[in-house]
Design a protein around this motif. Structure first.
Motif, PDB file in Angstrom:
ATOM      1  N   THR A   1       0.948   3.702  -3.070  1.00  0.00           N
ATOM      2  CA  THR A   1       0.488   5.227  -2.836  1.00  0.00           C
ATOM      3  C   THR A   1       1.694   6.056  -3.324  1.00  0.00           C
ATOM      4  O   THR A   1       1.374   7.166  -3.796  1.00  0.00           O
ATOM      5  CB  THR A   1       0.280   5.074  -1.280  1.00  0.00           C
TER       6      THR A   1
ATOM      7  N   GLY B   1      -1.676  11.990  -5.869  1.00  0.00           N
ATOM      8  CA  GLY B   1      -1.692  11.933  -4.360  1.00  0.00           C
ATOM      9  C   GLY B   1      -2.625  12.833  -3.784  1.00  0.00           C
ATOM     10  O   GLY B   1      -3.220  13.799  -4.424  1.00  0.00           O
ATOM     11  N   ALA B   2      -3.095  12.316  -2.818  1.00  0.00           N
ATOM     12  CA  ALA B   2      -4.150  13.067  -1.987  1.00  0.00           C
ATOM     13  C   ALA B   2      -3.842  14.559  -1.417  1.00  0.00           C
ATOM     14  O   ALA B   2      -2.590  14.702  -1.253  1.00  0.00           O
ATOM     15  CB  ALA B   2      -4.619  12.491  -0.650  1.00  0.00           C
TER      16      ALA B   2
ATOM     17  N   LEU C   1       1.613   6.669  -6.981  1.00  0.00           N
ATOM     18  CA  LEU C   1       0.511   7.723  -7.316  1.00  0.00           C
ATOM     19  C   LEU C   1       0.863   9.036  -7.158  1.00  0.00           C
ATOM     20  O   LEU C   1       0.485   9.873  -7.810  1.00  0.00           O
ATOM     21  CB  LEU C   1      -0.897   7.116  -6.770  1.00  0.00           C
ATOM     22  N   TRP C   2       1.314   9.213  -6.025  1.00  0.00           N
ATOM     23  CA  TRP C   2       1.672  10.392  -5.651  1.00  0.00           C
ATOM     24  C   TRP C   2       2.954  11.177  -6.418  1.00  0.00           C
ATOM     25  O   TRP C   2       2.808  12.174  -6.929  1.00  0.00           O
ATOM     26  CB  TRP C   2       2.299  10.469  -4.237  1.00  0.00           C
TER      27      TRP C   2
ATOM     28  N   THR D   1       0.801  -1.368  -0.109  1.00  0.00           N
ATOM     29  CA  THR D   1       0.090   0.147  -0.015  1.00  0.00           C
ATOM     30  C   THR D   1       0.890   1.335   0.052  1.00  0.00           C
ATOM     31  O   THR D   1       0.449   2.186  -0.819  1.00  0.00           O
ATOM     32  CB  THR D   1      -1.066  -0.099   1.069  1.00  0.00           C
TER      33      THR D   1
END
Length: 228
Positions: A218, A227-228, A221-222, A214
């Protein structure tokens, strides 16, 4: 971006899984062939035709059951044959052959992350129709490849990490360690089924592999701007 029926879930999980494990196995064979062992090539295993790599249980049955029950998806293909004694430098080259599979999975994960970023295009809008289906496949392809890479690096036979450990150990210890490979299937059963049932706190997949996977997914993706 999740489907609301079993067929959709199977479609967006099984195809990415099959592609990921086929590329994983072919990578082993290509590197082995490069270092002097043409066994996989001679047996026609250096192909991306999934039919040459499918294991009925590990490639089809188990992933289907996991997809239907919404459990973490993983699986395996028929291992590509590698004869260490045919490699030019058996100890070193066998480690590189072993690392080729997880390395391929990580490269595929990077490619998947980049494609997801291109599909979403920074619009922030939820994709629809065919675009949603493709995006779901790519996201799952990313997750599966990262999971397979980390899972296969576990430092015990029959995983790729076990071959790396064997190559790093002094020769007398390596010979003893290699004998554990004879118990590959029982080790898998104990590690994946028995231990989680009897000792949930010692579940290697849930407590070690999944958190690392995970974190890596994550992070990818960042890096591509998601990313968030």
């Amino acid at each position: 971006m999740t489907g609301d029926n079993i067929l959709y879930d199977i479609a967006i999980w099984l195809v990415p899984l099959v592609v990921a494990i086929v590329f994983h196995e072919v990578a082993h064979g290509v590197v082995a062939n490069h270092f002097g062992d043409p066994t996989a090539a001679d047996q026609g295993r250096l192909t991306f035709n999934p039919l040459r790599h499918v294991d009925p249980v590990g490639t089809v049955l188990l992933p289907l059951v996991l997809a239907i029950t919404h459990a973490p998806i993983f699986g395996w293909a028929r291992p590509v044959p590698v004869r260490a004694e045919r490699l030019r430098n058996p100890r070193v080259h066998m480690m590189l052959v072993a690392l080729a599979g997880p390395g391929m999975n990580l490269l595929l994960a990077v490619a998947a992350a980049m494609l997801v970023a291109l599909l979403l295009g920074g619009s922030g809008q939820e994709p629809q129709g065919a675009a949603a289906f493709l995006t779901d496949n790519l996201v799952n392809f990313l997750l599966i490849n990262v999971f397979l890479a980390i899972f296969n690096l576990l430092p015990v036979p029959p995983f790729d990490g076990g071959h790396v450990v064997e190559g790093l150990l002094p020769r007398p210890w390596a010979a003893q360690y290699a004998r554990l490979g004879r118990f590959a299937f029982p080790i898998l059963v104990v590690l994946l089924l028995v231990v989680p049932l009897l000792f949930p706190q010692a579940n290697v997949v849930a407590r070690v592999v999944s958190p690392i996977a995970t974190f890596v997914a994550t992070g990818l993706l960042w890096l591509v701007g998601l990313g968030a």
